[in-house]
Design a protein around this motif. Sequence first.
Motif, PDB file in Angstrom:
ATOM      1  N   GLN A  76       0.811  -1.225   0.000  1.00  0.00           N
ATOM      2  CA  GLN A  76       0.000   0.000   0.000  1.00  0.00           C
ATOM      3  C   GLN A  76       0.844   1.275   0.000  1.00  0.00           C
ATOM      4  OE1 GLN A  76      -2.972  -0.172   3.065  1.00  0.00           O
ATOM      5  NE2 GLN A  76      -3.801  -2.102   2.307  1.00  0.00           N
ATOM      6  N   SER A  77       2.090   1.186   0.437  1.00  0.00           N
ATOM      7  CA  SER A  77       2.984   2.344   0.388  1.00  0.00           C
ATOM      8  C   SER A  77       3.681   2.325  -0.968  1.00  0.00           C
ATOM      9  CB  SER A  77       4.024   2.286   1.516  1.00  0.00           C
ATOM     10  OG  SER A  77       5.017   3.267   1.294  1.00  0.00           O
ATOM     11  N   MET A  78       3.217   3.151  -1.897  1.00  0.00           N
ATOM     12  CA  MET A  78       3.728   3.105  -3.259  1.00  0.00           C
ATOM     13  C   MET A  78       5.217   3.455  -3.331  1.00  0.00           C
ATOM     14  SD  MET A  78       2.971   1.951  -6.114  1.00  0.00           S
ATOM     15  CE  MET A  78       1.354   1.510  -5.554  1.00  0.00           C
ATOM     16  N   THR A  79       5.674   4.371  -2.505  1.00  0.00           N
ATOM     17  CA  THR A  79       7.098   4.717  -2.505  1.00  0.00           C
ATOM     18  C   THR A  79       7.944   3.511  -2.119  1.00  0.00           C
ATOM     19  OG1 THR A  79       6.572   6.999  -1.919  1.00  0.00           O
ATOM     20  CG2 THR A  79       8.833   6.277  -1.533  1.00  0.00           C
ATOM     21  N   LYS A  80       7.567   2.863  -1.027  1.00  0.00           N
ATOM     22  CA  LYS A  80       8.301   1.675  -0.578  1.00  0.00           C
ATOM     23  C   LYS A  80       8.141   0.520  -1.574  1.00  0.00           C
ATOM     24  CE  LYS A  80      10.463   2.597   3.182  1.00  0.00           C
ATOM     25  NZ  LYS A  80      11.916   2.393   3.266  1.00  0.00           N
ATOM     26  N   GLN A  81       6.957   0.383  -2.144  1.00  0.00           N
ATOM     27  CA  GLN A  81       6.712  -0.663  -3.138  1.00  0.00           C
ATOM     28  C   GLN A  81       7.684  -0.503  -4.310  1.00  0.00           C
ATOM     29  OE1 GLN A  81       4.706  -3.367  -3.164  1.00  0.00           O
ATOM     30  NE2 GLN A  81       5.284  -3.924  -5.248  1.00  0.00           N
ATOM     31  N   MET A  82       7.835   0.703  -4.787  1.00  0.00           N
ATOM     32  CA  MET A  82       8.732   0.955  -5.917  1.00  0.00           C
ATOM     33  C   MET A  82      10.192   0.706  -5.535  1.00  0.00           C
ATOM     34  SD  MET A  82       6.666   4.191  -7.617  1.00  0.00           S
ATOM     35  CE  MET A  82       8.122   4.981  -8.162  1.00  0.00           C
ATOM     36  N   GLU A  83      10.565   1.050  -4.307  1.00  0.00           N
ATOM     37  CA  GLU A  83      11.924   0.763  -3.830  1.00  0.00           C
ATOM     38  C   GLU A  83      12.182  -0.746  -3.830  1.00  0.00           C
ATOM     39  OE1 GLU A  83      12.695   2.525   0.017  1.00  0.00           O
ATOM     40  OE2 GLU A  83      12.058   4.508  -0.686  1.00  0.00           O
ATOM     41  N   TRP A  84      11.221  -1.501  -3.315  1.00  0.00           N
ATOM     42  CA  TRP A  84      11.353  -2.950  -3.278  1.00  0.00           C
ATOM     43  C   TRP A  84      11.428  -3.539  -4.680  1.00  0.00           C
ATOM     44  CZ3 TRP A  84      11.963  -7.022   0.089  1.00  0.00           C
ATOM     45  CH2 TRP A  84      12.139  -6.673   1.429  1.00  0.00           C
ATOM     46  N   GLU A  85      10.598  -3.055  -5.582  1.00  0.00           N
ATOM     47  CA  GLU A  85      10.625  -3.564  -6.954  1.00  0.00           C
ATOM     48  C   GLU A  85      11.994  -3.344  -7.586  1.00  0.00           C
ATOM     49  OE1 GLU A  85       7.322  -1.807  -9.041  1.00  0.00           O
ATOM     50  OE2 GLU A  85       5.868  -2.867  -7.799  1.00  0.00           O
ATOM     51  N   PHE A  86      12.606  -2.199  -7.332  1.00  0.00           N
ATOM     52  CA  PHE A  86      13.933  -1.911  -7.858  1.00  0.00           C
ATOM     53  C   PHE A  86      14.959  -2.897  -7.293  1.00  0.00           C
ATOM     54  CE2 PHE A  86      18.054   0.219  -7.493  1.00  0.00           C
ATOM     55  CZ  PHE A  86      18.285   0.546  -8.818  1.00  0.00           C
ATOM     56  N   ILE A  87      14.932  -3.094  -5.992  1.00  0.00           N
ATOM     57  CA  ILE A  87      15.865  -4.021  -5.330  1.00  0.00           C
ATOM     58  C   ILE A  87      15.671  -5.445  -5.848  1.00  0.00           C
ATOM     59  CG2 ILE A  87      16.399  -5.117  -3.096  1.00  0.00           C
ATOM     60  CD1 ILE A  87      15.692  -2.317  -1.834  1.00  0.00           C
ATOM     61  N   ILE A  88      14.428  -5.870  -5.957  1.00  0.00           N
ATOM     62  CA  ILE A  88      14.119  -7.221  -6.413  1.00  0.00           C
ATOM     63  C   ILE A  88      14.598  -7.439  -7.848  1.00  0.00           C
ATOM     64  CG2 ILE A  88      12.191  -8.738  -7.055  1.00  0.00           C
ATOM     65  CD1 ILE A  88      10.757  -7.627  -4.504  1.00  0.00           C
ATOM     66  N   LYS A  89      14.368  -6.465  -8.717  1.00  0.00           N
ATOM     67  CA  LYS A  89      14.833  -6.591 -10.110  1.00  0.00           C
ATOM     68  C   LYS A  89      16.348  -6.721 -10.164  1.00  0.00           C
ATOM     69  CE  LYS A  89      10.967  -4.262 -12.287  1.00  0.00           C
ATOM     70  NZ  LYS A  89      10.470  -3.054 -12.929  1.00  0.00           N
ATOM     71  N   ARG A  90      17.050  -5.952  -9.343  1.00  0.00           N
ATOM     72  CA  ARG A  90      18.510  -6.027  -9.315  1.00  0.00           C
ATOM     73  C   ARG A  90      18.967  -7.410  -8.846  1.00  0.00           C
ATOM     74  NH1 ARG A  90      20.094  -2.887  -5.045  1.00  0.00           N
ATOM     75  NH2 ARG A  90      20.505  -4.769  -3.893  1.00  0.00           N
ATOM     76  N   GLU A  91      18.366  -7.906  -7.778  1.00  0.00           N
ATOM     77  CA  GLU A  91      18.740  -9.224  -7.257  1.00  0.00           C
ATOM     78  C   GLU A  91      18.424 -10.323  -8.268  1.00  0.00           C
ATOM     79  OE1 GLU A  91      17.148  -9.935  -3.351  1.00  0.00           O
ATOM     80  OE2 GLU A  91      17.888  -8.014  -2.613  1.00  0.00           O
ATOM     81  N   LEU A  92      17.321 -10.187  -8.951  1.00  0.00           N
ATOM     82  CA  LEU A  92      16.941 -11.171  -9.963  1.00  0.00           C
ATOM     83  C   LEU A  92      17.966 -11.203 -11.091  1.00  0.00           C
ATOM     84  CD1 LEU A  92      14.497 -13.051  -9.991  1.00  0.00           C
ATOM     85  CD2 LEU A  92      13.330 -11.400 -11.437  1.00  0.00           C
ATOM     86  N   ARG A  93      18.391 -10.018 -11.532  1.00  0.00           N
ATOM     87  CA  ARG A  93      19.410  -9.941 -12.602  1.00  0.00           C
ATOM     88  C   ARG A  93      20.714 -10.582 -12.148  1.00  0.00           C
ATOM     89  NH1 ARG A  93      17.439  -4.729 -13.257  1.00  0.00           N
ATOM     90  NH2 ARG A  93      19.213  -3.872 -12.115  1.00  0.00           N
ATOM     91  N   GLU A  94      21.068 -10.388 -10.887  1.00  0.00           N
ATOM     92  CA  GLU A  94      22.305 -10.967 -10.358  1.00  0.00           C
ATOM     93  C   GLU A  94      22.265 -12.498 -10.374  1.00  0.00           C
ATOM     94  OE1 GLU A  94      22.693  -9.173  -6.498  1.00  0.00           O
ATOM     95  OE2 GLU A  94      23.248  -7.223  -7.345  1.00  0.00           O
ATOM     96  N   LEU A  95      21.063 -13.051 -10.400  1.00  0.00           N
ATOM     97  CA  LEU A  95      20.904 -14.510 -10.398  1.00  0.00           C
ATOM     98  C   LEU A  95      20.412 -15.037 -11.754  1.00  0.00           C
ATOM     99  CD1 LEU A  95      19.311 -14.752  -6.855  1.00  0.00           C
ATOM    100  CD2 LEU A  95      21.545 -15.658  -7.503  1.00  0.00           C
ATOM    101  N   ASP A  96      20.589 -14.241 -12.798  1.00  0.00           N
ATOM    102  CA  ASP A  96      20.132 -14.633 -14.146  1.00  0.00           C
ATOM    103  C   ASP A  96      20.648 -16.010 -14.569  1.00  0.00           C
ATOM    104  OD1 ASP A  96      18.423 -12.655 -14.932  1.00  0.00           O
ATOM    105  OD2 ASP A  96      19.902 -11.536 -16.113  1.00  0.00           O
ATOM    106  N   GLU A  97      21.861 -16.331 -14.170  1.00  0.00           N
ATOM    107  CA  GLU A  97      22.461 -17.606 -14.529  1.00  0.00           C
ATOM    108  C   GLU A  97      21.621 -18.795 -14.044  1.00  0.00           C
ATOM    109  OE1 GLU A  97      26.458 -20.171 -13.308  1.00  0.00           O
ATOM    110  OE2 GLU A  97      26.381 -18.022 -12.844  1.00  0.00           O
ATOM    111  N   PHE A  98      20.827 -18.565 -13.026  1.00  0.00           N
ATOM    112  CA  PHE A  98      20.065 -19.659 -12.414  1.00  0.00           C
ATOM    113  C   PHE A  98      18.577 -19.603 -12.746  1.00  0.00           C
ATOM    114  CE2 PHE A  98      23.842 -18.692 -10.001  1.00  0.00           C
ATOM    115  CZ  PHE A  98      24.497 -19.920 -10.105  1.00  0.00           C
ATOM    116  N   ALA A  99      18.239 -18.819 -13.766  1.00  0.00           N
ATOM    117  CA  ALA A  99      16.845 -18.746 -14.233  1.00  0.00           C
ATOM    118  C   ALA A  99      16.522 -20.013 -15.008  1.00  0.00           C
ATOM    119  CB  ALA A  99      16.658 -17.528 -15.126  1.00  0.00           C
ATOM    120  N   TYR A 100      15.276 -20.363 -15.015  1.00  0.00           N
ATOM    121  CA  TYR A 100      14.807 -21.492 -15.830  1.00  0.00           C
ATOM    122  C   TYR A 100      13.743 -20.965 -16.767  1.00  0.00           C
ATOM    123  CZ  TYR A 100      12.665 -25.826 -17.314  1.00  0.00           C
ATOM    124  OH  TYR A 100      12.177 -26.846 -18.066  1.00  0.00           O
ATOM    125  N   GLU A 101      14.081 -20.896 -18.016  1.00  0.00           N
ATOM    126  CA  GLU A 101      13.160 -20.340 -19.006  1.00  0.00           C
ATOM    127  C   GLU A 101      12.789 -21.403 -20.004  1.00  0.00           C
ATOM    128  OE1 GLU A 101      12.659 -16.741 -19.046  1.00  0.00           O
ATOM    129  OE2 GLU A 101      14.096 -16.327 -17.474  1.00  0.00           O
TER     130      GLU A 101
END
Length: 114
Positions: free
Chosen positions: A89-114
Amino acid sequence: SGNYRKKVHNQFIKSASILDTTANVAEVLRYQQTLVVLAEIYVRQLRKALKERKKLFFSQDVLNALNEKVITDFANRRAQYDKETNFGQSMTKQMEWEFIIKRELRELDEFAYE
């Protein structure tokens, strides 16, 4: 085996999910989608741990311990996300989390299953 990518997966079960339509649906949906992506980080971490240990002998106890650690880490992180964003519900914090999550996801790209 080297088949850990196929056997370790993040699964969304549509029939087991609900959406509160009395709230801001777009906000609730964004929150839920972020949870799925957050879970993917931990799935990739488990794949990474399995790859790093693939030359070792695995007993069911070792696999269970790795899985339990990842599940616990995810549960703790989700609680932190829920608290900091007030369940999205806190859009500012939500956007901060989305940014962090996207960065962490990219760091683990090698372990994605597509």
